[in-house]
Scaffold this motif. Structure first.
Motif, PDB file in Angstrom:
ATOM      1  N   SER A 139      -4.828   3.067   1.875  1.00 59.76           N
ATOM      2  CA  SER A 139      -4.269   2.076   2.793  1.00 59.76           C
ATOM      3  C   SER A 139      -2.843   2.418   3.171  1.00 59.76           C
ATOM      4  O   SER A 139      -2.453   2.288   4.337  1.00 59.76           O
ATOM      5  CB  SER A 139      -4.306   0.686   2.151  1.00 59.76           C
ATOM      6  N   ASN A 150      -1.785   2.986   6.997  1.00 57.17           N
ATOM      7  CA  ASN A 150      -0.861   2.005   7.547  1.00 57.17           C
ATOM      8  C   ASN A 150       0.472   2.623   7.946  1.00 57.17           C
ATOM      9  O   ASN A 150       1.046   2.258   8.966  1.00 57.17           O
ATOM     10  CB  ASN A 150      -0.658   0.858   6.557  1.00 57.17           C
ATOM     11  N   LEU A 170      -0.902  -8.317   7.176  1.00 59.56           N
ATOM     12  CA  LEU A 170      -0.626  -7.078   7.911  1.00 59.56           C
ATOM     13  C   LEU A 170       0.390  -7.416   8.983  1.00 59.56           C
ATOM     14  O   LEU A 170       0.283  -8.449   9.649  1.00 59.56           O
ATOM     15  CB  LEU A 170      -1.900  -6.555   8.595  1.00 59.56           C
ATOM     16  N   ARG A 225      -6.267  -2.281  12.518  1.00 63.07           N
ATOM     17  CA  ARG A 225      -6.482  -2.317  11.059  1.00 63.07           C
ATOM     18  C   ARG A 225      -7.374  -3.477  10.665  1.00 63.07           C
ATOM     19  O   ARG A 225      -8.260  -3.343   9.833  1.00 63.07           O
ATOM     20  CB  ARG A 225      -5.148  -2.405  10.303  1.00 63.07           C
ATOM     21  N   TRP A 276       4.419  -0.893   2.495  1.00 62.51           N
ATOM     22  CA  TRP A 276       3.134  -1.375   2.011  1.00 62.51           C
ATOM     23  C   TRP A 276       3.262  -1.781   0.561  1.00 62.51           C
ATOM     24  O   TRP A 276       3.892  -1.115  -0.240  1.00 62.51           O
ATOM     25  CB  TRP A 276       2.109  -0.248   2.157  1.00 62.51           C
TER      26      TRP A 276
END
Length: 142
Positions: free
Chosen positions: A27, A31, A51, A61, A90
């Motif tokens: 991820s 991202n 997000l 996403r 993240w």
């Protein structure tokens, strides 16, 4: 324009520490490439994620997550325009009996631990309320 989405889903199959760590690594790479930041909370077989980023990236996403067979019952809870990011990178928050191994993983957030809160500028938003609600509830199947 920046947007944020908060969604909740149920894990289609159980996630152990190794699977969650792998999810975090994958991820973060995707991202970062798309300019998306946020926080993913995993607890009791459920996920809640915020997000944030450019609208097209966040929408992309979220659509990919909704199609991901590892997620079931994906529900968007809040979508809002934002002026600036509320998470610089993240993060993943995860509760287990021993968080020491996963806590060493880059991007880990201690948010699920008691006493950890958001910055004041974000704390009174709907998204923050939902994330705290998820953190503070026992989520057992009924």
């Amino acid at each position: 324009m920046l947007v944020s989405i908060v969604y909740m889903s149920r894990a289609a199959t159980p996630f152990d520490d190794a699977a969650l760590t792998e999810l975090l690594r994958g991820s973060r790479l995707r991202n970062e490439a798309l300019g998306v930041s946020g926080i993913l909370l995993a607890k009791d077989g459920r996920f809640m994620q915020l997000l944030e980023g450019p609208a097209w990236s966040v929408d992309d996403r979220f659509a990919a997550i909704a199609r991901d067979p590892r997620h079931g019952e994906v529900k968007s809870l809040v979508r809002e325009d934002i002026e600036r990011r509320r998470f610089d990178g993240w993060s993943m928050a995860y509760r287990s009996l021993d968080d020491s191994d996963i806590a060493a993983e880059e991007g880990f957030s201690p948010f699920l631990a008691d006493g950890v809160d958001f910055p004041r500028s974000f704390d009174r938003t709907s998204a923050a309320w939902l994330l705290k609600w998820f953190r503070d509830r026992e989520l057992h199947d009924r």
